[in-house]
Design an enzyme around this catalytic site. Sequence first.
Site, short mmCIF file in Angstrom:
data_model
loop_
_atom_site.label_atom_id
_atom_site.label_comp_id
_atom_site.label_asym_id
_atom_site.label_seq_id
_atom_site.Cartn_x
_atom_site.Cartn_y
_atom_site.Cartn_z
N CYS A 333 -3.07 6.72 0.24
CA CYS A 333 -2.86 5.41 0.07
C CYS A 333 -2.96 4.48 1.16
O CYS A 333 -3.50 3.60 1.30
CB CYS A 333 -1.65 5.19 -0.43
SG CYS A 333 -0.06 5.69 0.41
N HIS A 475 4.75 4.18 0.31
CA HIS A 475 3.46 3.91 -0.18
C HIS A 475 2.80 2.66 0.51
O HIS A 475 3.36 1.55 0.77
CB HIS A 475 3.65 3.70 -1.54
CG HIS A 475 2.45 3.27 -2.61
ND1 HIS A 475 1.32 4.25 -2.46
CD2 HIS A 475 1.94 2.61 -3.28
CE1 HIS A 475 0.50 3.94 -3.04
NE2 HIS A 475 0.69 2.89 -3.64
N ASN A 495 -2.95 -2.44 -5.37
CA ASN A 495 -2.89 -0.84 -5.23
C ASN A 495 -4.01 -0.14 -5.43
O ASN A 495 -5.01 -0.76 -5.58
CB ASN A 495 -1.67 -0.58 -6.53
CG ASN A 495 -0.87 0.47 -6.14
OD1 ASN A 495 -1.18 1.21 -5.19
ND2 ASN A 495 0.00 0.66 -6.98
#
Length: 531
Positions: A333, A475, A495
Amino acid sequence: MNKFILLLSLVTLSCVLAVPQLPAAQQYYMKGSFNIPYFNIVEPIELIYDSVNNRQYISVYNGMDITINFYNQDNTYNVGPVKYDMVCTTTPGNGSLVNVLPTEPSSWVYNGTSTVNGVQVFGYSQKITQYGRTGFYNFYVDANGVPVQFYMDGVDYVFGSHPDVYVLNFDIYTTDISSYESYFDIPVLCNNAKEAPAKENQFDGLFSSIGDNLLAKEEQASNLFKEYKAQYNKEYSSQDEHDERFINFKAARKIIATHNAKESSYKLGMNHYADLSNKEFNTLVKPKVARPSVTGADSVHDDESLRSIPSTVDWRNQNCVTPVKDQGICGSCWTFGSTGSLEGTNCVTNGELVSLSEQQLVDCAILTGSQGCGGGFASSAFQYVMEIGSLATESNYPYLMQNGLCRDRTVTPSGVSITGYVNVTSGSESALQNAIATTGPVAIAIDASVDDFRYYMSGVYNNPACKNGLDDLDHEVLAIGYGTYQGQDYFLVKNSWSTNWGMDGYVYMARNDNNLCGVSSQATYPIPTKN
């Protein structure tokens, strides 16, 4: 004549009855490809499943990464790339084998013949609808019952990733694994293997929400869990693990049903993490690595003035945001948040949107604690870009969903470069808002460990249980704008879990809510070189 008609009828009947059954094998070898069409990923895969001896062999990208599970010996070997070299690690402990075949064939419905990959196939399907989200699953076999393709439009049955379209193609399949016994020979490279810390099995755990009756008795819950295991191809290595998964399953149903039954600014929907513990979810999707003590940023963006900036910003409207990408089953990520910020700020500065390579960061940015698919930080990414000069484009150095050998010595750079990078004042939402409005998309780290974030579907996410401490952030995402929805302020966040998660891949994160989820705790953006 009547005898001929009778004979013809019997032949026709025999053809109708000669539908091959779904395979169910305790041992098998397969070779093929695992594909994610959304992000043009074609991952060659070779797998040996051996439940008789509780062991498994998995190779991806033609040996680029090899995992050999000796659960009969409580040990696992992994051979994979670390920058320019291949290394071997060993991990103690047990786990669950990855089975790419349906474990409960009787729960699948036969739906006729078709052609797949040039082969006439017999198809079996499942359709699963949960809280407004429907998944379609098809398993195709040839006339001899040999697997041809597993098509998943929903959750990844095999490796337990977020909802998307996944295609597992079988090129070779056999239940005789005797010819592949040498695959279980310990590689010479592993003679000096380093021991990695034991962790939860990264392949365990898919999802389900079988009904929403919170008053169900234990027997009813047990029956639902049985359906869940059949529908989602679940296998557990022991009764103790089964009991633990059952507890997680009931907890997940309760979380979603309880939340959606009350008034809230956001709604939840089931996905593939329902039988995972929080620890497992964090290991699978958001691996944490040691935080660097020094980030190397050139300066701090401390301008909190909101007087001269727009009330609403969405950098997609200026074509300065690439389409939603998909990290797949890799804890990368941090690379997507970093490239997203560099893509966006370069677009704002130079008027050109260039999609950059996350894979180059995965393979090469092994700096200050970052570990490719094992997690990392935006600061590592930007330091690497400054060191190397320029990232390659995504098309020249495509994403693999896997650590690879670093190719920065040979790949053609994109020409997108930076002179440094800036940290936004930690904890200041107004400074983050100002940075987004005046410089472009900003890489931010958030706390995504709260149970319901993994099930987010729509609305302004504002769970007060979400933490904002630096050590709580797990994240990396991309803040591309801000605004107000139904009276609630939000940051518009991109995202990297494909468009099948959230609102086509985006989430409204609460703004002006005491730095909820740490949206402004660790925000960073690069300073592009002006052309």
